[in-house]
Design a protein around this motif. Sequence first.
Motif, mmCIF file in Angstrom:
data_model
loop_
_atom_site.group_PDB
_atom_site.id
_atom_site.type_symbol
_atom_site.label_atom_id
_atom_site.label_comp_id
_atom_site.label_asym_id
_atom_site.label_seq_id
_atom_site.Cartn_x
_atom_site.Cartn_y
_atom_site.Cartn_z
ATOM 1 N N ALA A 218 0.808 -1.220 0.000
ATOM 2 C CA ALA A 218 0.000 0.000 0.000
ATOM 3 C C ALA A 218 0.842 1.271 0.000
ATOM 4 C CB ALA A 218 -0.930 0.007 1.207
ATOM 5 N N ALA A 219 2.117 1.164 0.316
ATOM 6 C CA ALA A 219 2.975 2.349 0.408
ATOM 7 C C ALA A 219 3.206 2.955 -0.966
ATOM 8 C CB ALA A 219 4.305 1.978 1.048
ATOM 9 N N ARG A 220 3.172 4.263 -1.018
ATOM 10 C CA ARG A 220 3.472 4.957 -2.275
ATOM 11 C C ARG A 220 4.916 5.431 -2.303
ATOM 12 N NH1 ARG A 220 -1.371 7.108 -5.199
ATOM 13 N NH2 ARG A 220 -3.097 6.068 -4.183
ATOM 14 N N THR A 221 5.504 5.620 -1.129
ATOM 15 C CA THR A 221 6.919 5.986 -1.037
ATOM 16 C C THR A 221 7.567 5.157 0.058
ATOM 17 O OG1 THR A 221 6.603 7.721 0.615
ATOM 18 C CG2 THR A 221 6.430 8.380 -1.702
ATOM 19 N N LEU B 109 7.027 4.027 4.958
ATOM 20 C CA LEU B 109 7.352 2.840 5.744
ATOM 21 C C LEU B 109 8.372 3.145 6.822
ATOM 22 C CD1 LEU B 109 7.495 0.348 2.791
ATOM 23 C CD2 LEU B 109 5.709 0.524 4.507
ATOM 24 N N GLU B 110 9.274 4.067 6.559
ATOM 25 C CA GLU B 110 10.296 4.407 7.536
ATOM 26 C C GLU B 110 9.703 5.148 8.728
ATOM 27 O OE1 GLU B 110 13.117 6.559 5.232
ATOM 28 O OE2 GLU B 110 13.987 4.736 4.383
ATOM 29 N N THR B 111 8.692 5.971 8.486
ATOM 30 C CA THR B 111 8.075 6.718 9.578
ATOM 31 C C THR B 111 6.953 5.946 10.246
ATOM 32 O OG1 THR B 111 6.516 7.809 8.106
ATOM 33 C CG2 THR B 111 8.618 8.932 8.511
ATOM 34 N N GLY B 112 6.524 4.850 9.606
ATOM 35 C CA GLY B 112 5.425 4.064 10.169
ATOM 36 C C GLY B 112 4.074 4.613 9.815
ATOM 37 N N ASN B 113 4.007 5.640 8.951
ATOM 38 C CA ASN B 113 2.742 6.240 8.561
ATOM 39 C C ASN B 113 2.342 5.707 7.194
ATOM 40 O OD1 ASN B 113 0.534 7.785 8.228
ATOM 41 N ND2 ASN B 113 1.608 9.729 8.001
ATOM 42 N N GLU B 114 1.680 4.563 7.177
ATOM 43 C CA GLU B 114 1.337 3.938 5.914
ATOM 44 C C GLU B 114 0.035 4.457 5.316
ATOM 45 O OE1 GLU B 114 -0.170 1.102 9.126
ATOM 46 O OE2 GLU B 114 1.553 2.349 8.819
ATOM 47 N N TYR B 115 -0.683 5.339 6.019
ATOM 48 C CA TYR B 115 -1.964 5.812 5.512
ATOM 49 C C TYR B 115 -1.939 7.302 5.173
ATOM 50 C CZ TYR B 115 -3.523 1.367 7.267
ATOM 51 O OH TYR B 115 -3.666 0.029 7.482
ATOM 52 N N SER B 116 -0.837 7.816 4.721
ATOM 53 C CA SER B 116 -0.729 9.246 4.379
ATOM 54 C C SER B 116 -1.461 9.549 3.100
ATOM 55 C CB SER B 116 0.735 9.656 4.209
ATOM 56 O OG SER B 116 1.392 9.546 5.434
#
Length: 86
Positions: free
Chosen positions: A72-75, A79-86
Amino acid sequence: RRNCRWPLLQTAYRREQVTHGPDAIEAALAIARRKRIGPFSKAEPTPESTRKAIGILLRAGHELDVARRVAAARTVGELETGNEYS
């Protein structure tokens, strides 16, 4: 013939460490980079392509939550910040 299972057990042990340890995301990203899925895909994600990406990562032995996050990650930064729903 008795030693035939030893390499298989070593591979399973290494897979267990990578897919359940702190390096699980990095290992999944390595596969995503090779397969050009998730944040490395050039095309806009569709539900079908996301399902296929999750399947690829699951067959590689990753946990479902890791596979979903990477697919689901676009960048990579998400994943590095743990914010997968930006």
